[in-house]
Every structure is written in structure tokens, then in C-alpha cells.
Scaffold this motif. Structure first.
Motif, PDB file in Angstrom:
ATOM      1  N   TYR A  73      -6.897   3.356 -26.628  1.00  0.00           N
ATOM      2  CA  TYR A  73      -5.618   3.986 -26.890  1.00  0.00           C
ATOM      3  C   TYR A  73      -4.527   2.978 -27.246  1.00  0.00           C
ATOM      4  CZ  TYR A  73      -1.209   6.304 -26.009  1.00  0.00           C
ATOM      5  OH  TYR A  73       0.063   6.777 -26.146  1.00  0.00           O
ATOM      6  N   VAL A 144     -11.030  14.335 -17.758  1.00  0.00           N
ATOM      7  CA  VAL A 144     -10.424  14.365 -19.086  1.00  0.00           C
ATOM      8  C   VAL A 144     -11.013  13.256 -19.946  1.00  0.00           C
ATOM      9  CG1 VAL A 144      -8.269  15.347 -18.227  1.00  0.00           C
ATOM     10  CG2 VAL A 144      -8.522  12.864 -18.387  1.00  0.00           C
ATOM     11  N   SER A 146      -9.080  11.492 -22.380  1.00  0.00           N
ATOM     12  CA  SER A 146      -8.127  10.527 -22.924  1.00  0.00           C
ATOM     13  C   SER A 146      -6.908  10.400 -22.021  1.00  0.00           C
ATOM     14  CB  SER A 146      -7.668  10.944 -24.326  1.00  0.00           C
ATOM     15  OG  SER A 146      -6.769  12.044 -24.218  1.00  0.00           O
ATOM     16  N   ASN A 147      -6.186   9.315 -22.190  1.00  0.00           N
ATOM     17  CA  ASN A 147      -4.959   9.092 -21.418  1.00  0.00           C
ATOM     18  C   ASN A 147      -3.929  10.177 -21.685  1.00  0.00           C
ATOM     19  OD1 ASN A 147      -6.407   6.737 -21.279  1.00  0.00           O
ATOM     20  ND2 ASN A 147      -4.591   5.446 -21.161  1.00  0.00           N
ATOM     21  N   ALA A 150      -4.729  13.189 -19.804  1.00  0.00           N
ATOM     22  CA  ALA A 150      -4.442  12.942 -18.378  1.00  0.00           C
ATOM     23  C   ALA A 150      -2.963  13.164 -18.105  1.00  0.00           C
ATOM     24  CB  ALA A 150      -4.843  11.518 -18.003  1.00  0.00           C
TER      25      ALA A 150
END
Ligand code: NA
Ligand code: NA
Lengths: 306, 439, 175
Positions: A73, A144, A146-147, A150
Motif C-alpha cells: 500500500y 480484511v 487491505s489497510n 481495515a
């Protein structure tokens, strides 16, 4: 004649091969009269680590690589932003959104973009507790991808966790996690309909951004004519056509889950509105932020086409 | 210009040559893998460095592999704290009075310790140190005493946790938790077969073991069991925790190591030199495993680039042999490899070839993982290179190597019987993981 | 070469190896505590800690880096011994030299690869997926460890230490 190497870490039967990799190779061979071909290296033969696919293509270990922006990311915050809720709400729509922001995203990659697309918005698979309302997210231990997911799911009161995808079936079965947020096709790929009893659809979220990149030197070594063939075989057209195909696969995966006795829940418009409302704080935070030198608001506008 | 398959084949030959001249397994695989990638990859010069760095780092930071040092540490600490001794004493109290009972107690103790230890070697060493002097005291034959330790220790990689299953899971992308559960019942059945092998031996040759000892009173038996509550408690929490969904297999390893440490302190066994040794041994095991894994992660892309797996697949399918013929041939080949090669190396060398082949025939790879681990267990005790036998020799230096090898063969046949049972009744392996996680 | 400088160099390498082992031992303890904290976060506090696996990942890299150099000194790296039973001393001296040369080449090549790749850092995506902990220091630790491994083999080559002297059967093997 040139043979491009194409690296990806999934097996050759993965749906992305059928929807993107193979069509690209076919189109390229057709346009070039067979002078430009693609040799596949599936299963991580050239690099087994999903997060390192970008470095393999930049270094020239492979001519073309497949990868996922959100796995790294910090390196690709702009393309990862397609997962921000509110920008788009289907795989096809989100793929279009990525291409609308092509100029911004192009800056992120030290490589030539062959294709970029998004998968379907998340399906939420649960075992004990069906998700029907905003309140159902409170304290939900949810895996989840991905950040960004989240951060937004935290705003609903959920407790997001990250787990490797090979372990999620087992972890949902034994209750280490309560829920899995994942694209619908993965429900079939990872047999989530076995531990799962409910699938909630209609979340006002988007999917994950994927790409096929070509090494710069490999691209520049081509003649003008050859480059034009590569451009024509890939690009927006390939990406959107692939997204259409994968949407069909997602629908059949959900049908399979239904046949297996899973209850499919679609969120009511009122709940979607409430969830969208709850997303507002992190959304404003995103718009106020700066990513690779571009403001969140500008990324948002570019992807929405505003 | 030799073909890719030819280069791949020569690579295998070179690998065997390097292994024969005592090049460490990890080094040999790294060397051949790197050389092969340089030759076969369209941009070999770039790819070699990228693969060496990328794969060796990737394998060193793989979350699921944190399980290895953690479980090794847990096993080492339970030796330090005297918990393994308690376990043996309890087994002794319950089974010691029968004819050959101390050997059976050794097997039970090994099985119990295996639920804490991921390694067969650690099981054999830890239990052997406790059990061999005891069996000597009661005039058990050297062959039976050392043989039961060497064989019982092999349960370490069948009963979870198991380094063997972890490596297998990493290489085949199967679930560690599923494989662990698949090992439980076969581990117990094999324990029973080992005890049966002991009984048959002492019936046929009563000189192997003394006549029955006095029975331990029931109260004493429960007292011994109570003293073993620490180790039993840790096993119940860790293995039960995985089964009951309290935590994942990786988390169980961390919790288990932590509990073993707490037990060490609470039992007053915390002595710095021993803790240091436990940590040092853990690091040495980590070094061994990860260095070989690095080799495997560099060697595997070379094998894939050579096209050998596809060619082999086509060849075997072209033979028209049935799936079970192919399976049995594979197992026999693995047993032969196991006589002289280290089990770990067998896994990393053969799985890239075997997996596509067996999956093509529709075999369940969890089930095959159990079969493969049992084959590796056979290799641990078979001559000429039987690592568990060497280890037992280290604990009982006065017993000749030949005597130990003579002592292990009945157990080797018990393992063979276990393989037959598993082929006939795959449910022995698949029942637990399937009821727990669904098929 | 006389054995004295080799011996003292070896002493130094041993000390550096021990330093690595100390750091790795500490990392093992942190690894244990990280897992305990992760589980406690979920059950005691009812709130899983997002991305805590990233801490485990980099700690593991540190444990591996420390242990490989330490393992080299302890002779923990498994080799298959089928030759020493048949071959004579002279043959063994030749094959051991070849084996060490291969080991030295592999160790230094891997060390170099890790160092140069590690330099790329963030631009190559070298950080953990959730918490974005940079990989660079861990690449360098692993690179150093491999270099130390190579140096130990180099010293062994010059001092002519027999391979058996390093192998002790009760350490280091997984199975
Ligand atoms: Na075990
Ligand atoms: Na053997």
C-alpha cells in the motif's frame, strides 16, 4: 520475434488467466501476426512472493508481471484508493475508475501499465451471525484484504484482522475469526461456503486494484509499430472486457454458495445509507490526506470522473 | 545448445554429486538452483540475484514459519524443566508392569512428548535420556531398549505439532492446521502398532525383556499422572486450542512456548545455563531448517523452469498406469530415498515433482502428506543413514550401531503396516480434519 | 599458513557468531511475547491487534539471520554422509575442499545479493504488508549472517578443519 515472459503467483487455472492474461497474449499474437508472443510463468516460478511481483518486473526478471497494489500500500496509495468507499460500486465500475485516474496512477509505477482492473465489492461471509444491520458490525472480528478496508470497517465498530488467505477457511470454521470480507469469487476458490452460513452483499465498498505491468526496457526496446500492438492488446479495453468476464464468474460463485445452502443477504437501502454515513469520517480523513504528492480529494474526483 | 529438460536433468545429477561429497543440503540446492536459473532464465544474470535475495528473505519472513522456532523452543524447555521425565514416569506407572512394559511406556512417553515437540530428533533425545537408563536397570535387551526409543521418537513428526507437516504445508500450499489434525489419529494408531510390535517380539523371544514387574498400585498411578499434569496441561491447551478454535496453529506454538517457560520458572527449574542451551538448540534447529528451505525456494524455480515436472507428468500419464500403481511406486521410491537421505531434503526435492503428478490423479494432498511423513519416519530409522539411530547411539554410546538397527526393524514394519492401513482406510487421516473444517 | 592467525580469526568469528546468537535469542523471546500479546489482544481485550503478524514476520527474519551464522559455527547445516565410510582420508580432503569452496561461493553470492537488493528498500516494495515495517535492516542482517557463514567456511578451509569436527548429532536437525 519477441517472446515476453509473464509472471504471476497463482496457478494457471486462476480466473485472471482466463479473463486477462490469455486474452492479452491472444490479441497480441493476432495483431503482430505471431511475432510478439507471451510465455507464461505461473505459480510464482519467477518469484513466489506476491508482494515482490512489482520489484521483479522493475528489475527485469520478468517482462510482464501481475500484482496487487494494496499488498504494498505505501508504494501504491493512489491506485489502492480505488478501494475507498463511495468511488465505485462494481468490478466494472471500479475498473473504469482506475482508468479515469490513469495519469495519476501512471506516476506510481516505474513500468508500463498493460492492464489494471478491480474485482467485485466485498462479500461478507459469516458462520454464526448474519450481518443485516450496521449494529451487527460491532466487535465483529473480520478478516480484511487491505489497510483501507481495515480503516473503513473499524469505523463501523468492527475489529479487522489480517490473515493469509490459505488459513481463512480454517479460521472461520474454528471461530478464530467471525467474518471474512472477500470478493465473491473467492467464496468458491477457498470453499468458504463450507464453514460459512451467511453471505452479506451490497456493502457500499469497492474491490481491490490489480495490474499487469511491463518492464520499461522491454517496452522501449520495441519498434513503434510493436509498441502500438502492445498498447492495443492491453489497456482499458482489455481491462474492462476482463472485468465483465470476472463479474459473471462472481455471480456463478454466489449461485454455488446458494446451492450449498448458504443464506445470501442483501443489505437494505436504509442500512446502506447508515453504513455510508458511518464511513463519512474516514472518508473525510482520506480526502484531506496526501498520497504520493496528490491530495485524497483530487484522487477521489479523478476516479469518480468529476 | 542442450534443451531445458536436459539442463534440468544435469542439475539433478550435479545435486546428487554435491550431496555425495558432503556439501550441506542447503548449499547444494542453492548452488544448483542459482546455476540452473542463470542458464535457463531468459535474463539469467538479473534473475539469479533477484531470486537468491528475494526467496531467501521471503522464506525468512513467512508468518506461517514462525511456528518452527516456537515449537522447537517449547520442546526444549519441557526437557529443561523436567516435564518430560514426569511424562515418562506416568507412562511407566501405567504400563511398566507388563512383559516388555517399559518399552511400551517409552513409546507412550514418546507419543506424549511428540504432542509438544515438532521434531522426531528432539523426541528421541529427550525421551531416550530418561528411558534408556531405566530399561537398562531392568535388564531389557539393548536392541529393544534403543530400538523403541529410536522408533518412538519418530512419532514427533506425525503427532502434531510437526516440522514435517509445516514444511509439507509450505511446499504444497495446504493448510497447516488441517495437516496437524490429519496426523493425530494415524499417530495414535501407529503408537498402538509399535506397542503391538513390542508385544509380538517379547512373546517370540522372552529373553528380550525381564519377566513382569510388580504392578504399581492404582493410587500411585494416578499420583504419577498428577505429577505429569504440567506437560499434559500444556498439550491439552495447545493442541486442544487448535482443535477448539481458540487459536491458530501458529499462535498455539507461541502460547505453548510461553507456557513451557512459565512452567520452567514455577517448577524452580529456571537455571540460566540450561535456558541458554534451550535457546541455543532452538537457534541451531532454526538455522538448519531455514537454510535448507532457502535452498528449496531457489531450487524449485529452477526445476519449474526446466520443464521437468510437466515432462514427468506426461510420461507417467503416457504409461497408462492406474493411480494406485503410481501412488505405490512413488511411496516405494520415497522409502528407498529415505534409506540414505535426510527427510527434510526428500520433501523439498521431491514435492515439486510429486505434487502435480498426484494431484493430476485426484489424490487428496492432506492424506498424501500423512503417508509421506510416515515414509520419512521410516527413513529416520533405516540404514545406512538413520538419523534417529545416530541420535540414540549418542545417548547410549556403548550399544553398537548394528544392535540398534537390529532393534528398529520390527518398528519399521509397523510403519509399513500403517501405510497399508492408510491406503485402505484414508479416513484414519481425513476424519478429524474433515469433521473440523469440512471436506 | 600457520594455524595461529587462523585460530585467532576463528576466535573473532566465534565471538561475532555469539553476538548474532544473542540477538537472535532475544528475537525468539520477542516472537513468543508477540504471539502472546496477539492472542491476549483478541480474548482478554476483545480487540485483535491489526497487523501484529508483521512484527512476527520481521522477528522471524531476525531469528533466521542470527541463527544461520551461529548454526554455521555449531555445524548445524545438514549434510548427507555416505562418502566418509568408503573413501580414504586423501579423497575426503579433496572432496571437503570442493564442498567448502561451493559453500563459500554460495554464502558470499547470497550475501551480496541480499545486500544489493536490500538497498532498493521502499521503492521495490520491501516492507511488511500491514504496518509497513521496512525490510531493509532485516535484509542487511541476513546478508551479514551469510557473509559470516562464508568467512567461517573460509577460515575452516585454510586451517583444514575436518568436516566431522563440526557435526554433532544432537544439534540442529529438524527431523
Ligand atoms: Na509432534
Ligand atoms: Na534412513
Amino acid at each position: 520475434d519477441t517472446e515476453f515472459s509473464l509472471s504471476y503467483f497463482m496457478g494457471p487455472k486462476h480466473r485472471f488467466n482466463e479473463a486477462f492474461f490469455a486474452p492479452f497474449a491472444e490479441k497480441l499474437a493476432e495483431l503482430s501476426g505471431g511475432t510478439l508472443t507471451v510465455k507464461q510463468y505461473p505459480g510464482g516460478t519467477l518469484n513466489s512472493n506476491p508482494a515482490l511481483q512489482y520489484s521483479t518486473v522493475v528489475e527485469g526478471v520478468t517482462d510482464i508481471a501481475f500484482g496487487i497494489s494494496s499488498y504494498t500500500y505505501d508504494l501504491f496509495p493512489i491506485s489502492s484508493s480505488v478501494s475507498v468507499p463511495g468511488i465505485c460500486n462494481s468490478g466494472i465500475d471500479c475498473t473504469e475508475a482506475l482508468w479515469r485516474a490513469e495519469d495519476l496512477i501512471d506516476e506510481e509505477f516505474d513500468a508500463k501499465i498493460i492492464a489494471m482492473w478491480s474485482n467485485e465489492p466485498m462479500a461478507i461471509v459469516t458462520r454464526d451471525k448474519p450481518i443485516r444491520t450496521l449494529e451487527d458490525f460491532e466487535g465483529l472480528k473480520i478478516r480484511v484484504s487491505s489497510n483501507i478496508e481495515a480503516e473503513f470497517l473499524s469505523a463501523l465498530g468492527a475489529a479487522p484482522v489480517s490473515q493469509s488467505v490459505e488459513e481463512i477457511n480454517q479460521n472461520l470454521a474454528n471461530g478464530t475469526i467471525d467474518a471474512i470480507a472477500i470478493d465473491p469469487t473467492s467464496v468458491r476458490d477457498f470453499k468458504l461456503y463450507e464453514p460459512g452460513k451467511y453471505i452479506t452483499l451490497g456493502m457500499p465498498t469497492a474491490g481491490l486494484p490489480f495490474w499487469m505491468l511491463m518492464n520499461n526496457q522491454s517496452y522501449e526496446a520495441l519498434s513503434d509499430e510493436e509498441r502500438a500492438w502492445v498498447d492495443a492488446a492491453g489497456g482499458r479495453e482489455l481491462s474492462v472486457a476482463g472485468a465483465v468476464k470476472t463479474e459473471g464468474m462472481a455471480a456463478s460463485a454466489l449461485q454455488l454458495a446458494r446451492d450449498e445452502g448458504v443464506e445470501i443477504i442483501t443489505l437494505s437501502p436504509e442500512e446502506v445509507a447508515r453504513i455510508t454515513q458511518a464511513f463519512e469520517a474516514p472518508l473525510n480523513k482520506f480526502k484531506a490526506g496526501t498520497f504520493n504528492g496528490v491530495s485524497g480529494a483530487d484522487i477521489y474526483a479523478a476516479m469518480k470522473g468529476e | 545448445m542442450p534443451s531445458d529438460i536436459m539442463i534440468g536433468f544435469l542439475g539433478f545429477v550435479l545435486l546428487l554429486v554435491l550431496l555425495a561429497i558432503r556439501v550441506p543440503v542447503g548449499t547444494a540446492m542453492l548452488a544448483v538452483g542459482a546455476g540452473g536459473i542463470w542458464l535457463l532464465h531468459p535474463r539469467g544474470d538479473v534473475a539469479v540475484f533477484s531470486t537468491l535475495a528475494g526467496e531467501s528473505f521471503s522464506v525468512s519472513s513467512l508468518y506461517s514459519l514462525t511456528i518452527l522456532p516456537l515449537f522447537v523452543l517449547m520442546g526444549n524447555l519441557s526437557g529443561v524443566s523436567g516435564m518430560s521425565r514426569d511424562l515418562y514416569d506416568a507412562a511407566h506407572a501405567w504400563f511398566g508392569h507388563r512383559k516388555g512394559g517399559l518399552a511400551s511406556s517409552t513409546i507412550v512417553g514418546c507419543a506424549g512428548f511428540s504432542a509438544l515437540s515438532g521434531s522426531s530428533l528432539a523426541s528421541a533425545v529427550t525421551m531416550g535420556r530418561v528411558a534408556i537408563p531405566e530399561m537398562k536397570r531392568y535388564h531389557y535387551s539393548d536392541a529393544l531398549a534403543t530400538g523403541s526409543v529410536a522408533a518412538g521418537g519418530t512419532l514427533g513428526i506425525l503427532i502434531p505439532p510437526s516440522a514435517g507437516f509445516v514444511i509439507y504445508a509450505i511446499l504444497t500450499e495446504e493448510s497447516i492446521g488441517r495437516l496437524f489434525m490429519a496426523g493425530v489419529l494415524p499417530g495414535l494408531v501407529l503408537m498402538g502398532l509399535f506397542m503391538a510390535a513390542i508385544t509380538i517380539q517379547v512373546m517370540r523371544n522372552p529373553d528380550l525383556a525381564p519377566d513382569a514387574l510388580a504392578k504399581v498400585p492404582i493410587r500411585e498411578r494416578f499420583r504419577a499422572l498428577l505429577r505429569a499434569r504440567w506437560i499434559i496441561g500444556i498439550v491439552v491447551i495447545t493442541v486442544g486450542g487448535i482443535y477448539g478454535g481458540v487459536f491458530s496453529a501458529v499462535e498455539a506454538a507461541g502460547i505453548g512456548a510461553f507456557l513451557a517457560f512459565v512452567a520452567t520458572v514455577l517448577r524452580g527449574a529456571f537455571r540460566w545455563p540450561e535456558i541458554r542451551k534451550a535457546l541455543g538448540d532452538t537457534l541451531a534447529s532454526t538455522a538448519t531448517t531455514f537454510y535448507i528451505l532457502m535452498g528449496a525456494f531457489v531450487f524449485t524455480p529452477f526445476v519449474a523452469l526446466s520443464g521437468i515436472p510437466d515432462a514427468l507428468n506426461e510420461w507417467v500419464v503416457g504409461l497408462g498406469a492406474g493411480p494406485y500403481t503410481v501412488l505405490i511406486l512413488c511411496l516405494l521410491a520415497l522409502i528407498v530415498l529415505g534409506t540414505f537421505m535426510e527427510g527434510f531434503a526428500i520433501l523439498v526435492l521431491t514435492l515439486p515433482l510429486l505434487q502435480p503428478l498426484l494431484e493430476g490423479f485426484g489424490f487428496d494432498m492432506i492424506w498424501f502428506g500423512v503417508l509421506m511423513v510416515i515414509v520419512l519416519e521410516m527413513g529416520l530409522i533405516s540404514p545406512p543413514v538413520g538419523i534417529n539411530v545416530f541420535v540414540v547411539k549418542g545417548i547410549a554410546p556403548d550399544v553398537p550401531m548394528n544392535t540398534i538397527f537390529r532393534g528398529v526393524w520390527p518398528f519399521w514394519f509397523a510403519m509399513g503396516a500403517m501405510i497399508v492401513l492408510l491406503i485402505l482406510f484414508p479416513q484414519i487421516a481425513l476424519l478429524l480434519p474433515n469433521t473440523m473444517f469440512g471436506p | 599458513m600457520t594455524s595461529m592467525p587462523g585460530k585467532s580469526l576463528k576466535g573473532w568469528l566465534t565471538r561475532i557468531g555469539d553476538l548474532f546468537a544473542f540477538a537472535a535469542g532475544l528475537a525468539v523471546v520477542i516472537l513468543v511475547m508477540t504471539t502472546v500479546v496477539a492472542v491476549a489482544g483478541r480474548y482478554v481485550f476483545g480487540q485483535p491487534i491489526f497487523g501484529i503478524e508483521d512484527v512476527s514476520r520481521v522477528m522471524l527474519a531476525f531469528v533466521v539471520a542470527g541463527s544461520i551464522a551461529y548454526g554455521a559455527r555449531r555445524g548445524a547445516h545438514v549434510h548427507v554422509d555416505v562418502i566418509s565410510m568408503q573413501a580414504g582420508r586423501r579423497v575426503l580432503r579433496v572432496t571437503d575442499t570442493i564442498a567448502r569452496l561451493v559453500g563459500i561461493a554460495v554464502a558470499f553470492l547470497t550475501s551480496y545479493a541480499l545486500f544489493t537488493k536490500g538497498l532498493c528498500g521502499k521503492a521495490c516494495g520491501y516492507f511488511t504488508p500491514n504496518l509497513s515495517i521496512p525490510h531493509m535492516p532485516f535484509y542487511f542482517a541476513l546478508s551479514l549472517s551469510m557473509a559470516l557463514f562464508g568467512l567461517i567456511l573460509l577460515v575452516d578451509l585454510f586451517t583444514g578443519t575436518p568436516v566431522e569436527e563440526h557435526s554433532s548429532e544432537d544439534d540442529g536437525e529438524q527431523f
